[in-house]
Enzyme design. Structure first.
Site, PDB file in Angstrom:
ATOM      1  N   GLY B  93      -6.847  16.148  -3.884  1.00 27.22           N
ATOM      2  CA  GLY B  93      -6.312  14.432  -3.805  1.00 27.22           C
ATOM      3  C   GLY B  93      -5.405  13.856  -4.961  1.00 27.22           C
ATOM      4  N   GLY B  94      -4.942  15.513  -5.088  1.00 24.28           N
ATOM      5  CA  GLY B  94      -4.246  15.131  -6.309  1.00 24.28           C
ATOM      6  C   GLY B  94      -2.436  14.766  -6.027  1.00 24.28           C
ATOM      7  CG  ASP B 145      -2.169  21.511  -7.730  1.00 21.97           C
ATOM      8  OD1 ASP B 145      -1.647  22.178  -7.197  1.00 21.97           O
ATOM      9  OD2 ASP B 145      -2.200  20.484  -7.462  1.00 21.97           O
ATOM     10  CD  GLN B 188       1.532  23.983  -8.280  1.00 27.64           C
ATOM     11  OE1 GLN B 188       2.993  23.541  -8.382  1.00 27.64           O
ATOM     12  NE2 GLN B 188       0.801  23.148  -7.472  1.00 27.64           N
ATOM     13  N   GLY B 215       3.316  23.618  -4.728  1.00 27.23           N
ATOM     14  CA  GLY B 215       4.423  23.412  -5.165  1.00 27.23           C
ATOM     15  C   GLY B 215       5.908  23.253  -4.450  1.00 27.23           C
ATOM     16  CG  ASP B 265      -1.427  21.813   4.809  1.00 22.35           C
ATOM     17  OD1 ASP B 265      -1.330  22.730   4.378  1.00 22.35           O
ATOM     18  OD2 ASP B 265      -0.245  20.876   4.890  1.00 22.35           O
ATOM     19  CB  CYS B 303       4.254  25.316  26.716  1.00 18.82           C
ATOM     20  SG  CYS B 303       2.224  24.301  25.621  1.00 18.82           S
ATOM     21  CB  CYS B 305      -0.670  23.093  26.340  1.00 16.36           C
ATOM     22  SG  CYS B 305       0.589  21.629  26.929  1.00 16.36           S
ATOM     23  CB  CYS B 308       3.743  22.269  29.408  1.00 19.75           C
ATOM     24  SG  CYS B 308       3.729  21.980  27.912  1.00 19.75           S
TER      25      CYS B 308
END
Lengths: 397, 406
Positions: B93-94, B145, B188, B215, B265, B303, B305, B308
């Protein structure tokens, strides 16, 4: 396309079967055409479409005008038509210029050369030639001829012109009709019984495979509608299917069924969905009406709930307890309430799935009532039950 | 500790592993789609399973705001709330606070900020962050952090690094569910190798289930970026997962995997989909562009998927930026692309084919069973591979000189 009437109830309401080339199974009527935008549902992605009851959910409606700023007719032809372009090979597509959500007839700008519509791409005038070019490239299973629809308050002269024009355009469309694809002749006439009759009689003698009834849902009242509908259907041969646009609400659909209409579009599902509503009215015809006032019914009319309401914040139950749609099998009212609060698209996807599923269930109960010969009773009871909650609420307040 | 990490194959520094979490056994390297508010924009959990999503990231800041962690807890945790049977990870959340909020400030106590609801001053402490994450119930939770942008210089970076270590101890003490949720520490230290080293050693001493490299992904130059990743992966324990936060572009993921990282991510694939951009082996494809109007090819012919396999660029073009369905279909493809990239990285490392995947198309070496691999160097058909990539691959021990023109 093949169509046959299988049962009648109360004189005019009919249960039938329609078979389209691309669909593996026949579809029973009266039935609902699902609204699409450019051939795909507005929110339900194609891989989720198969979770809806089949073959009920296999009929889709679109407007060629959806593609006015898209791939050219030439490109669509080279892809192989609409079914190919949207990857729904085993579905049936009905093409109608008007779609009650986004392509609304603009009779003020319509003239002798073409019909005008308000669309997301602005106002468009479409001529029969252009319309037929699009129909030919898209290859829908069935399509309505171009019509000049006027609202209920149009004056007699304008209304009469709309009938003459619509019949003229019908002939022009038929002349350019592609091989394959069933032609539905368009019938207009506004709120004038005589004009409705005249138009129906004209179209009835043309070489078409079915009839598209236009001009409804444009300002006529619930009270005047049945006689206008009957003025049309009384003058049409019984063996060909009748399709209509603009009768969205359940009570309106019942009026259409009572007059002998077989195929319906509906903007109702779309408007419910974007408003955050989910249908909850009972589909079980034997269910008794429950007058017990519950906290969660506060403000609700018991036909639908609005999932934005804070009362659902912690409700870990599905929208409808024994509904077997994807949404009710997988998610809770609390989750959808959260999605609506944070403006996530998944809310609309889940609601469109449930609402479509539920409305298809409504059509199924209509068909059952017709086959059992008690449609008139079904219609009365349904309309009555939706009004009775008002009496109950008055008493409890 | 509520995870098992087993390395199944290696190529120099790159590793393919099985990461077994309470809700799901994952294969690394892996990409985690970001489901900010308890949903991936426009996709159902069924679809996510279908395309092979293993872990979804939820943003603690957003969820604590709406519907609140208490409500999620009351309804049985986030897995149950969103009906996601596989793994979840929540951040502390920081970062959101510092990046989204006006007047957010960091003190030893925690992150002070103005409530976005009523403007009242509030404080997010390490303890509070862990409590919120305990209520949400994700398989992996992140320590709060003190994150500073890598573009900042000066003593603030050192202060933040030491504070991060102090806060980790407070997070560990506050963590009530260590047997169900894995607390990861975040390295960090800005771009300073000395500070990064101190931080790594400090976190390793705490013997956490896994470690993140934080970071980065905030505007620093690529040359500095890869060096920090390389340094950290070299120093972090072999037998624990390494998560590079906020990364990223397919190219970055491939390079970081070559250097020994395991988890990633990024909002990029779904965000860029909403702007009409598709991820393809050659880089990106802008579906909004007029050139697409009558293009009857699929987005990516290689691809597999649903998008496609069924749709042309022309059709997607007429949907994007105008209809919800457009962003849905593009998000679907872009996520499939990233997840397929993860799968290819894992299998190519396990099968000992890792470097071969990057040979340019002229060569025959990609004609193996998994020829659907990401040929990331196809983005540079003229051989103009960026220098930072060449340097990084050098350190990773992978020879890409045949792809570089210079």
């Amino acid at each position: 396309m093949k169509f046959a009437v299988k049962a009648l109830s109360s004189g005019k309401a009919r249960a039938g079967v329609v078979h389209l080339g691309s669909c593996p199974s026949s579809i029973e009527t009266p039935c609902l055409l699902l609204s699409t935008r450019k051939g795909l549902p507005i929110f339900i992605s194609p891989d989720l479409l198969s979770s809806l009851p089949s073959p009920d959910s296999n009929l889709l409606q679109f407007s060629p005008l959806h593609f006015s700023e898209g791939p050219s007719p030439k490109t669509i032809s080279s892809i192989g038509g609409l079914h190919q372009m949207v990857g729904l090979h085993e579905y049936g597509f009905a093409a109608v210029a008007r779609d009650s959500i986004q392509c609304l007839p603009e009779c003020g700008s319509t003239n002798k050369t073409g019909a005008s519509f308000e669309t997301p791409c602005g106002r468009r005038l479409i001529k029969p030639v252009e319309y037929m070019e699009m129909i030919t490239s898209m290859k829908p299973n069935l399509w309505a001829t171009l019509a000049d629809e006027v609202p209920a308050w149009a004056n007699n002269k304008r209304n009469k012109t709309s009938v003459d024009r619509t019949v003229k355009w019908l002939d022009e469309c038929i002349a350019r009709s592609p091989a394959g694809g069933a032609v539905f002749g368009s019938i207009v006439g506004g709120s004038n019984i005589e004009e409705r009759k005249r138009c129906a009689q004209e179209v009835a003698v043309r070489n078409v495979s079915g009839y598209w009834i236009g001009g409804f849902g444009l300002g006529e009242s619930m009270e005047e509608r049945p006689s206008l509908l009957n003025a049309v259907t009384d003058n049409l041969p019984k063996d060909w299917p009748r399709m209509i646009c603009g009768l969205g609400l359940p009570e309106e659909v019942l009026q259409g069924v009572a007059a002998g209409v077989d195929l319906f579009d509906s903007a109702y599902i779309y408007h419910l969905t974007i408003g955050g509503f989910a249908l909850t009215f009972p589909l079980d015809r034997t269910e008794k009406i429950d007058y017990n006032y519950q906290l969660s019914d506060q403000g609700s009319d018991r036909t639908k709930i609005n999932l934005r309401a804070t009362v659902y914040r912690k409700d870990a139950t599905p929208i409808v307890e024994d509904c077997c749609c994807y949404t009710c099998q997988n998610h809770t009212k609390a989750y959808i309430n959260h999605l609506l609060n944070v403006h996530e698209m998944l809310a609309q996807i889940l609601l469109e799935i449930h609402n479509t599923h539920h409305y298809l269930g409504f059509f199924r109960s209509i068909r059952e009532a017709i086959k059992e010969g008690c449609f008139e009773q079904f219609q009365k009871k349904f309309v009555q039950s939706r009004r009775e909650h008002l009496a109950a609420d008055v008493v409890s307040v | 500790m509520a995870l098992r990490f087993e390395v199944l194959g290696r190529f120099n520094r790159a590793r393919a592993a099985q990461l077994t979490l309470p809700h799901f056994a994952c294969q690394t390297p892996l990409f985690m789609p970001v489901g900010t508010q308890g949903t991936i924009k426009g996709l159902t959990t069924d679809q996510l399973e279908e395309i092979g999503c293993q872990i979804i990231l939820g943003n603690t800041y957003h969820l604590a705001l709406r519907p609140t962690s208490e409500l999620i807890d009351e309804l049985g945790g986030l897995h149950k709330f969103m009906n996601w049977p596989r793994a979840l990870l929540t951040d502390s959340g920081g970062f959101q606070m510092v990046s989204l909020l006006h007047l957010a400030d960091i003190t030893e106590k925690g992150v002070t900020f103005q409530s976005p609801v009523d403007g009242k001053p509030m404080l997010l402490t390490p303890e509070e962050s862990i409590q919120i994450q305990n209520r949400i119930g994700a398989d992996i939770i992140m320590a709060l952090d003190d994150v500073v942008r890598t573009t900042i210089t000066g003593p603030r970076i050192e202060e933040a690094m030491y504070r991060t270590l102090r806060w980790v101890d407070r997070c560990i003490a506050a963590h009530k569910r260590p047997h169900e949720q894995n607390l990861f520490g975040i390295v960090q230290g800005g771009l300073d190798p000395v500070l990064r080293d101190i931080c790594v050693r400090g976190l390793v001493d705490r013997n956490l289930p896994g470690y993140a490299i934080g970071g980065l992904a905030g505007g620093e130059d690529k040359d500095s970026f890869w060096r920090v990743v390389a340094q950290c992966t070299a120093a972090l324990p072999e037998d624990k997962p390494r998560y590079v936060m906020g990364v990223g572009y397919p190219l970055d993921i491939v390079v970081c995997s070559a250097l020994g990282a395991d988890m990633y991510d990024c909002v990029y694939p779904t965000r860029t989909a909403r702007f009409g951009t598709a991820l393809v082996p050659e880089g990106v494809l802008k579906l909004k562009h007029n050139a697409m109007v009558n293009d009857t090819r699929p987005i990516d012919p290689t691809c597999a998927c649903m998008v496609c396999k069924n749709y042309t660029r022309a059709y997607i073009h007429c949907l994007v930026t105008k209809d919800a369905m457009g962003s849905q279909l593009l998000s679907y493809h872009n996520l499939y692309y990233m997840l397929q990239l993860s799968r290819n990285l894992h299998s190519s490392i396990v099968e000992g084919r890792f470097p071969e995947c990057y040979i340019i198309p002229d060569s025959n070496l990609c004609a193996s069973r998994n020829s659907n691999v990401v040929r990331f160097l196809w983005q540079f058909p003229k051989g103009d591979v960026p220098e930072w990539v060449c340097n990084a691959m050098d350190v990773a021990g992978i020879d890409i000189s045949s792809c570089c023109s210079s």
